[in-house]
Enzyme design. Structure first.
Site, PDB file in Angstrom:
ATOM      1  N   HIS A   1       0.823  -1.226   0.000  1.00  0.00           N
ATOM      2  CA  HIS A   1       0.000   0.000   0.000  1.00  0.00           C
ATOM      3  C   HIS A   1       0.853   1.271   0.000  1.00  0.00           C
ATOM      4  O   HIS A   1       0.316   2.360  -0.223  1.00  0.00           O
ATOM      5  CB  HIS A   1      -0.925   0.042   1.222  1.00  0.00           C
ATOM      6  CG  HIS A   1      -2.035  -0.968   1.172  1.00  0.00           C
ATOM      7  ND1 HIS A   1      -2.886  -1.091   0.094  1.00  0.00           N
ATOM      8  CD2 HIS A   1      -2.428  -1.920   2.072  1.00  0.00           C
ATOM      9  CE1 HIS A   1      -3.757  -2.076   0.326  1.00  0.00           C
ATOM     10  NE2 HIS A   1      -3.491  -2.595   1.515  1.00  0.00           N
TER      11      HIS A   1
ATOM     12  N   ASP B   1      -3.009 -10.338  -2.530  1.00  0.00           N
ATOM     13  CA  ASP B   1      -3.578  -9.824  -1.277  1.00  0.00           C
ATOM     14  C   ASP B   1      -5.024  -9.386  -1.554  1.00  0.00           C
ATOM     15  O   ASP B   1      -5.348  -8.976  -2.665  1.00  0.00           O
ATOM     16  CB  ASP B   1      -2.741  -8.625  -0.811  1.00  0.00           C
ATOM     17  CG  ASP B   1      -3.125  -8.133   0.568  1.00  0.00           C
ATOM     18  OD1 ASP B   1      -2.436  -8.499   1.535  1.00  0.00           O
ATOM     19  OD2 ASP B   1      -4.115  -7.378   0.680  1.00  0.00           O
TER      20      ASP B   1
ATOM     21  N   HIS C   1      -6.471  -6.844  -0.686  1.00  0.00           N
ATOM     22  CA  HIS C   1      -6.568  -5.400  -0.920  1.00  0.00           C
ATOM     23  C   HIS C   1      -5.780  -5.019  -2.186  1.00  0.00           C
ATOM     24  O   HIS C   1      -4.704  -5.558  -2.435  1.00  0.00           O
ATOM     25  CB  HIS C   1      -5.997  -4.633   0.276  1.00  0.00           C
ATOM     26  CG  HIS C   1      -6.699  -4.948   1.575  1.00  0.00           C
ATOM     27  ND1 HIS C   1      -6.212  -5.849   2.483  1.00  0.00           N
ATOM     28  CD2 HIS C   1      -7.868  -4.468   2.072  1.00  0.00           C
ATOM     29  CE1 HIS C   1      -7.051  -5.924   3.523  1.00  0.00           C
ATOM     30  NE2 HIS C   1      -8.055  -5.097   3.295  1.00  0.00           N
TER      31      HIS C   1
ATOM     32  N   ASP D   1      -5.015 -12.574   3.126  1.00  0.00           N
ATOM     33  CA  ASP D   1      -6.242 -12.072   3.741  1.00  0.00           C
ATOM     34  C   ASP D   1      -7.490 -12.239   2.872  1.00  0.00           C
ATOM     35  O   ASP D   1      -8.573 -11.763   3.240  1.00  0.00           O
ATOM     36  CB  ASP D   1      -6.077 -10.607   4.187  1.00  0.00           C
ATOM     37  CG  ASP D   1      -5.343  -9.753   3.183  1.00  0.00           C
ATOM     38  OD1 ASP D   1      -5.084 -10.239   2.062  1.00  0.00           O
ATOM     39  OD2 ASP D   1      -5.017  -8.594   3.501  1.00  0.00           O
TER      40      ASP D   1
END
Ligand SMILES: [Zn+2]
Length: 319
Positions: free
Chosen positions: A139, A175, A177, A256
């Site tokens: 991120h 991931d 995200h 995740d």
């Protein structure tokens, strides 16, 4: 590069490199923060118990110098993070990204692992690598710390691989995200393919609509399970990789998207991570002479994180 790598491969038996460091366990944001030191403890214990662990080369992650961080981030950004690093207590860089006195060192270990793993793979001394490190990095944009991330470790590894002479590389980010930091850093760099699958709409909601040939985005609705997920990955990533023909594949390995994860709503199970490991290893064999480096990103249910990591790494060890 390819010819010399093959020669080395014939001379030496190759193995999977596994990098971690106790410094990565000293970065802690708050007692209840899901990105906790226990994540690495869970993965390390599970990997050491795995039947294939004798075939793994365990090493401590080296510390990347502060100067080394400036290949993927401008110097002023690196300086600003160093300045914010507290001598005691905790400082918040955003609502969920906090630094304690050990965070900077942990981040430099995480980045150091990614770079060392890349060096070893390019030297042909190992066949592939997994970096069990934290904080995560995908991120982190060139000038923004966010989403538990300070420096974009996989972007630093990409820069290292390109500086070593590779012409094209690919980042695969599974991931749950969106890998907004990696996308932002490489969106105008056609030599770097970035593929990211993620729950959508969802955090962080940035750059989702970017329209570039080297950015391959796979948004998935909440509730997506194994079948739909695998179909989407095969459809999007395989085609993008075939067109890009990377000299090395780097993986942002977040766990995740697992059905047990408390932060998201995809429905993958342990064996989907074995499948992802097999796909990554097979794509690396097909296009990149086997060169494959993976680094931990998210994954917040400790038992599911440990089992999923073991499944993913087992495919790297046994490929
Ligand atoms: Zn995540």
């Amino acid at each position: 590069m390819a010819a010399s790598f093959k020669l080395i491969q014939e001379l030496y038996p190759l193995t999977t490199l596994y990098l971690t460091h106790s410094d990565c366990g000293r970065h802690m944001m708050s007692a209840s923060h899901p990105e906790s030191p226990q994540r690495l403890a869970a993965i390390n214990a599970a990997v050491k118990k795995a039947p294939w662990s004798e075939g793994v080369c365990f090493e401590e992650a080296p510390l990347l110098s502060l100067a080394g961080l400036a290949t993927a981030h401008p110097q002023h950004y690196v300086d600003s993070i160093v300045e914010k690093s507290p001598a005691e207590g905790v400082v918040a860089l955003d609502g969920d990204t906090l630094m304690n006195p050990h965070s900077l060192t942990a981040a430099c270990r995480a980045a150091g692992a990614a770079i060392h793993a890349t060096d070893e793979i390019l030297a042909g001394t190992v066949s592939n690598a997994f970096c069990a490190v934290r904080p995560p990095g995908h991120h982190a944009e060139s000038t923004i710390a966010m989403g538990f991330c300070f420096f974009n470790s996989i972007a630093l590894a990409v820069e290292r691989a390109l500086a070593a002479g590779l012409e094209r590389v690919a980042v695969l980010d599974f991931d749950v995200h969106h890998g907004n930091g990696t996308v932002e850093i490489f969106q105008d760099r056609p030599e770097v393919l970035v593929c990211s699958s993620f729950q959508y709409p969802f955090y962080p909601g940035r750059f989702d609509k970017v329209n570039k040939e080297n950015i391959c985005l796979t948004p998935l609705p909440a509730g997506t399970g194994s079948g739909q997920f695998r179909q989407a990955i095969e459809r999007d990533w395989q085609e993008a990789l075939g067109q890009h023909r990377p000299d090395m594949i780097l993986v942002s390995a977040g766990f995740d998207a697992h059905r047990d994860d408390p932060l998201a709503q995809l429905q993958l199970d342990d064996l989907d991570y074995r499948w992802l490991g097999e796909q990554c290893a097979s794509w690396a064999q097909r296009w990149s002479d086997g060169r494959l480096m993976a680094i931990l990103e998210g994954g917040y249910n400790l038992p599911a994180l440990a089992r999923s990591s073991v499944q993913f790494i087992s495919a790297l060890v046994e490929e």
